[in-house]
Each structure stands twice: as structure tokens, then as C-alpha cells.
Design a protein around this motif. Structure first.
Motif, PDB file in Angstrom:
ATOM      1  N   VAL A  80       1.054  -0.966   0.067  1.00 43.04           N
ATOM      2  CA  VAL A  80       0.057   0.042   0.386  1.00 43.04           C
ATOM      3  C   VAL A  80       0.688   0.824  -0.244  1.00 43.04           C
ATOM      4  O   VAL A  80       0.344   2.354  -0.537  1.00 43.04           O
ATOM      5  CB  VAL A  80      -0.750  -0.111   1.260  1.00 43.04           C
ATOM      6  CG1 VAL A  80      -1.365   1.570   1.551  1.00 43.04           C
ATOM      7  CG2 VAL A  80      -2.110  -1.075   0.865  1.00 43.04           C
ATOM      8  N   ILE A  81       1.848   1.093   0.843  1.00 46.28           N
ATOM      9  CA  ILE A  81       2.888   2.318   0.764  1.00 46.28           C
ATOM     10  C   ILE A  81       3.454   2.933  -0.308  1.00 46.28           C
ATOM     11  O   ILE A  81       3.320   3.939  -1.441  1.00 46.28           O
ATOM     12  CB  ILE A  81       3.653   1.859   2.070  1.00 46.28           C
ATOM     13  CG1 ILE A  81       3.073   2.102   3.347  1.00 46.28           C
ATOM     14  CG2 ILE A  81       4.886   3.363   1.975  1.00 46.28           C
ATOM     15  CD1 ILE A  81       3.413   1.497   4.654  1.00 46.28           C
ATOM     16  N   TRP A  82       3.803   1.743  -0.590  1.00 42.93           N
ATOM     17  CA  TRP A  82       4.665   2.214  -1.916  1.00 42.93           C
ATOM     18  C   TRP A  82       3.670   1.633  -3.893  1.00 42.93           C
ATOM     19  O   TRP A  82       4.412   3.216  -4.185  1.00 42.93           O
ATOM     20  CB  TRP A  82       6.235   0.533  -2.496  1.00 42.93           C
ATOM     21  CG  TRP A  82       6.595   0.405  -2.281  1.00 42.93           C
ATOM     22  CD1 TRP A  82       7.147  -0.815  -0.945  1.00 42.93           C
ATOM     23  CD2 TRP A  82       8.046   0.856  -1.667  1.00 42.93           C
ATOM     24  NE1 TRP A  82       8.179  -0.364  -0.449  1.00 42.93           N
ATOM     25  CE2 TRP A  82       8.697   1.022  -0.682  1.00 42.93           C
ATOM     26  CE3 TRP A  82       8.668   2.058  -2.768  1.00 42.93           C
ATOM     27  CZ2 TRP A  82      10.684   1.429  -1.059  1.00 42.93           C
ATOM     28  CZ3 TRP A  82       9.324   3.296  -2.589  1.00 42.93           C
ATOM     29  CH2 TRP A  82      10.295   2.134  -1.193  1.00 42.93           C
ATOM     30  N   SER A  83       2.635   2.040  -3.501  1.00 45.84           N
ATOM     31  CA  SER A  83       2.074   2.413  -4.672  1.00 45.84           C
ATOM     32  C   SER A  83       1.140   3.292  -4.002  1.00 45.84           C
ATOM     33  O   SER A  83       1.602   4.388  -4.667  1.00 45.84           O
ATOM     34  CB  SER A  83       0.206   1.313  -4.292  1.00 45.84           C
ATOM     35  OG  SER A  83       0.672   0.467  -4.007  1.00 45.84           O
ATOM     36  N   ILE A  85       3.653   6.298  -2.509  1.00 45.13           N
ATOM     37  CA  ILE A  85       4.741   6.647  -3.073  1.00 45.13           C
ATOM     38  C   ILE A  85       4.850   7.144  -4.071  1.00 45.13           C
ATOM     39  O   ILE A  85       4.527   7.943  -4.769  1.00 45.13           O
ATOM     40  CB  ILE A  85       6.155   5.855  -2.591  1.00 45.13           C
ATOM     41  CG1 ILE A  85       5.671   6.398  -1.325  1.00 45.13           C
ATOM     42  CG2 ILE A  85       7.027   6.480  -3.430  1.00 45.13           C
ATOM     43  CD1 ILE A  85       6.939   5.265  -0.522  1.00 45.13           C
ATOM     44  N   GLY A  86       4.761   5.374  -5.306  1.00 44.72           N
ATOM     45  CA  GLY A  86       4.537   5.290  -6.816  1.00 44.72           C
ATOM     46  C   GLY A  86       3.342   7.077  -7.628  1.00 44.72           C
ATOM     47  O   GLY A  86       4.201   7.699  -8.297  1.00 44.72           O
ATOM     48  N   SER A  87       2.128   6.564  -6.994  1.00 44.50           N
ATOM     49  CA  SER A  87       1.184   7.080  -7.529  1.00 44.50           C
ATOM     50  C   SER A  87       0.976   8.458  -6.988  1.00 44.50           C
ATOM     51  O   SER A  87       0.987   9.288  -8.218  1.00 44.50           O
ATOM     52  CB  SER A  87      -0.165   6.929  -6.968  1.00 44.50           C
ATOM     53  OG  SER A  87      -0.126   6.569  -5.995  1.00 44.50           O
ATOM     54  N   PHE A  88       1.900   8.791  -5.894  1.00 44.39           N
ATOM     55  CA  PHE A  88       2.026  11.016  -5.435  1.00 44.39           C
ATOM     56  C   PHE A  88       3.279  11.106  -6.651  1.00 44.39           C
ATOM     57  O   PHE A  88       2.516  12.066  -6.533  1.00 44.39           O
ATOM     58  CB  PHE A  88       2.014  10.378  -4.414  1.00 44.39           C
ATOM     59  CG  PHE A  88       2.862  12.317  -4.147  1.00 44.39           C
ATOM     60  CD1 PHE A  88       1.705  13.120  -3.215  1.00 44.39           C
ATOM     61  CD2 PHE A  88       4.038  12.445  -4.056  1.00 44.39           C
ATOM     62  CE1 PHE A  88       2.163  14.406  -3.234  1.00 44.39           C
ATOM     63  CE2 PHE A  88       4.731  13.689  -3.383  1.00 44.39           C
ATOM     64  CZ  PHE A  88       3.721  14.273  -3.152  1.00 44.39           C
ATOM     65  N   LEU A  89       4.079  10.190  -6.383  1.00 48.85           N
ATOM     66  CA  LEU A  89       5.318  10.634  -7.417  1.00 48.85           C
ATOM     67  C   LEU A  89       5.389  11.469  -8.761  1.00 48.85           C
ATOM     68  O   LEU A  89       5.216  11.787  -9.862  1.00 48.85           O
ATOM     69  CB  LEU A  89       6.819   9.878  -7.316  1.00 48.85           C
ATOM     70  CG  LEU A  89       7.235  10.054  -5.633  1.00 48.85           C
ATOM     71  CD1 LEU A  89       8.249   9.335  -5.662  1.00 48.85           C
ATOM     72  CD2 LEU A  89       7.843  11.774  -5.310  1.00 48.85           C
ATOM     73  N   GLY A  90       4.171   9.792  -8.931  1.00 51.01           N
ATOM     74  CA  GLY A  90       4.146  10.142 -10.661  1.00 51.01           C
ATOM     75  C   GLY A  90       2.855  11.370 -11.503  1.00 51.01           C
ATOM     76  O   GLY A  90       3.134  11.887 -11.976  1.00 51.01           O
ATOM     77  N   ILE A  91       1.813  11.279  -9.875  1.00 49.86           N
ATOM     78  CA  ILE A  91       1.235  12.251 -11.069  1.00 49.86           C
ATOM     79  C   ILE A  91       1.695  14.315 -10.464  1.00 49.86           C
ATOM     80  O   ILE A  91       1.111  14.632 -11.219  1.00 49.86           O
ATOM     81  CB  ILE A  91      -0.409  12.167  -9.761  1.00 49.86           C
ATOM     82  CG1 ILE A  91      -1.169  10.549  -9.841  1.00 49.86           C
ATOM     83  CG2 ILE A  91      -1.382  13.159 -10.218  1.00 49.86           C
ATOM     84  CD1 ILE A  91      -1.398  11.164 -11.817  1.00 49.86           C
ATOM     85  N   ALA A  92       2.710  13.697  -9.307  1.00 42.54           N
ATOM     86  CA  ALA A  92       2.652  15.313  -8.584  1.00 42.54           C
ATOM     87  C   ALA A  92       4.402  15.589 -10.531  1.00 42.54           C
ATOM     88  O   ALA A  92       3.994  16.548 -10.576  1.00 42.54           O
ATOM     89  CB  ALA A  92       4.052  15.122  -7.531  1.00 42.54           C
ATOM     90  N   ALA A  93       4.691  14.770 -10.887  1.00 35.24           N
ATOM     91  CA  ALA A  93       5.380  14.884 -11.533  1.00 35.24           C
ATOM     92  C   ALA A  93       4.851  15.309 -13.181  1.00 35.24           C
ATOM     93  O   ALA A  93       4.806  16.356 -13.713  1.00 35.24           O
ATOM     94  CB  ALA A  93       6.275  13.623 -12.310  1.00 35.24           C
ATOM     95  N   LEU A  99      11.330   3.233 -11.288  1.00 34.11           N
ATOM     96  CA  LEU A  99      11.644   4.094 -11.157  1.00 34.11           C
ATOM     97  C   LEU A  99      11.239   2.936  -9.152  1.00 34.11           C
ATOM     98  O   LEU A  99      11.786   3.019  -8.381  1.00 34.11           O
ATOM     99  CB  LEU A  99      12.149   5.583 -10.705  1.00 34.11           C
ATOM    100  CG  LEU A  99      12.878   5.691 -11.748  1.00 34.11           C
ATOM    101  CD1 LEU A  99      13.165   7.544 -11.996  1.00 34.11           C
ATOM    102  CD2 LEU A  99      14.706   5.296 -11.934  1.00 34.11           C
ATOM    103  N   VAL A 100      10.468   3.931  -8.482  1.00 30.40           N
ATOM    104  CA  VAL A 100       9.912   3.580  -7.785  1.00 30.40           C
ATOM    105  C   VAL A 100       8.941   2.039  -7.559  1.00 30.40           C
ATOM    106  O   VAL A 100       9.442   1.191  -5.667  1.00 30.40           O
ATOM    107  CB  VAL A 100       8.846   4.293  -7.192  1.00 30.40           C
ATOM    108  CG1 VAL A 100       7.729   4.142  -6.169  1.00 30.40           C
ATOM    109  CG2 VAL A 100       9.053   5.637  -7.151  1.00 30.40           C
ATOM    110  N   ASN A 101       8.777   1.614  -8.658  1.00 32.91           N
ATOM    111  CA  ASN A 101       8.719   0.058  -8.268  1.00 32.91           C
ATOM    112  C   ASN A 101       9.701  -1.294  -7.980  1.00 32.91           C
ATOM    113  O   ASN A 101       9.464  -1.913  -8.044  1.00 32.91           O
ATOM    114  CB  ASN A 101       7.240  -0.391  -9.326  1.00 32.91           C
ATOM    115  CG  ASN A 101       6.353   0.395  -9.432  1.00 32.91           C
ATOM    116  OD1 ASN A 101       5.676   0.282  -8.726  1.00 32.91           O
ATOM    117  ND2 ASN A 101       5.399   0.308 -10.750  1.00 32.91           N
TER     118      ASN A 101
END
Length: 178
Positions: A22-25, A27-35, A163-165
Motif C-alpha cells: 500500500v505504501i509503495w503504491s 509513493i509511486g502514484s503521488f510521485l507520478g501524478i506530481a511529476a 524507478l519507484v516500483n
């Protein structure tokens, strides 16, 4: 099995994922949408271009939260968005006088072509629909919509996913490229 019996389902719900998953999902979604959002809100504000579209939220669910799904793989992510965007623009240009018809033809055709090209990515259907029902700003892009935002935004999200996954030992992405 009757028509009505089919609607009961044939299996039970899958188990809940682990807290680290859940945490990695997240982090990834936050960073992807943020970018993608940073490009949109900081680099394109003085232009008529857009970078962030609603279908990217659904892509984030797949490429950060369901990374083993065939629908979340790079070929599907990029191909699904770009192909569907082209189809959506064509449908708007050909049938835009009848928005209900353009919408239906765009989504149905996008699904069919994604199936045929092995690029099925559910958010692609939304990218096709956005090309039809989107703002005047989206319509003004014409076929450029397939590159910016659909293609380039998906590429940005893919780079973040790669990167994140692959940071945690328990996760790897992608399952396949082509």
C-alpha cells in the motif's frame, strides 16, 4: 450456468495487499501524478497546452497499484493512451456534431483497436472520451493531444513507475515490454 447465475460471480474476493505494498503504491502514484502535474502547472501555464488529464489517475492505479497486471505494462500504458487519443480526436473531428455518437464510437473503437494491438489499458478509453468531451483547449490541440498530454504524460508516469516500483526487493516492474 444461467444468465442470472453468472452475475453471482465464480470466486471469492482476493486477499488484502500488505501495508508495504500500500505504501509503495501511494509513493509511486503521488510521485507520478506530481511529476505530470508539475509540468502542467509550472511549465505550460503560459501556453494552450495541457499535460494532466483525468485518465492518468486511472493509469496510476494500474502502474503503481496493480503492477503485475498485463494492463499495467509499458506497452499497454503508452500504446493504450496514444492509440485511444488518436481515435478520440478523429471521432470528435468526424462526428463532433453528435457528441453522444462521437463519444460512443471513440470509446468502443479505442477498446477494439487496443485489443487488436495488444495495448489494452482501461484508462485509454477515458483518453479517447476526453478527446471528444474535453474543453475547447483539448479540442484545439487536435492530433497533438495524442503526444501532449496523452503520450508524454504516460511516459513521465512510466519513468516514475520504473524507478519507484523497483526500489523494494519485493516488487519489480515491468513484467514485459512488448
Amino acid at each position: 450456468m444461467s444468465f442470472w447465475e453468472k452475475m453471482r460471480g465464480t470466486t471469492t474476493s482476493p486477499p488484502r495487499v500488505s501495508i508495504p505494498e500500500v505504501i509503495w503504491s501511494w509513493i509511486g502514484s503521488f510521485l507520478g501524478i506530481a511529476a505530470v502535474g508539475l509540468v502542467h502547472f509550472n511549465m505550460l501555464t503560459d501556453s494552450d497546452m495541457v499535460m494532466i488529464i483525468g485518465s492518468f489517475g486511472a493509469s496510476a492505479v494500474l502502474i503503481y497499484g496493480a503492477i503485475k497486471s498485463p494492463l499495467a505494462q509499458p506497452r499497454n500504458l503508452i500504446g493504450g493512451h496514444v492509440i485511444s487519443a488518436v481515435i478520440g480526436v478523429a471521432c470528435f473531428q468526424l462526428l463532433g456534431g453528435q457528441m453522444w455518437l462521437a463519444s460512443a464510437v471513440a470509446v468502443a473503437t479505442a477498446i477494439a483497436v487496443m485489443h487488436l494491438t495488444k495495448t489494452l489499458h482501461p484508462p485509454g478509453g477515458a483518453s479517447a472520451l476526453i478527446a471528444v468531451i474535453g474543453s475547447d483547449q483539448i479540442h484545439a490541440l487536435g492530433y497533438l493531444y495524442a503526444l501532449v498530454p496523452a503520450g508524454s504524460g504516460a511516459v513521465i508516469m512510466l519513468v516514475v513507475a520504473l524507478l519507484v516500483n523497483n526500489i523494494p526487493k519485493s516488487r519489480y516492474y515491468p513484467e514485459f515490454w512488448v
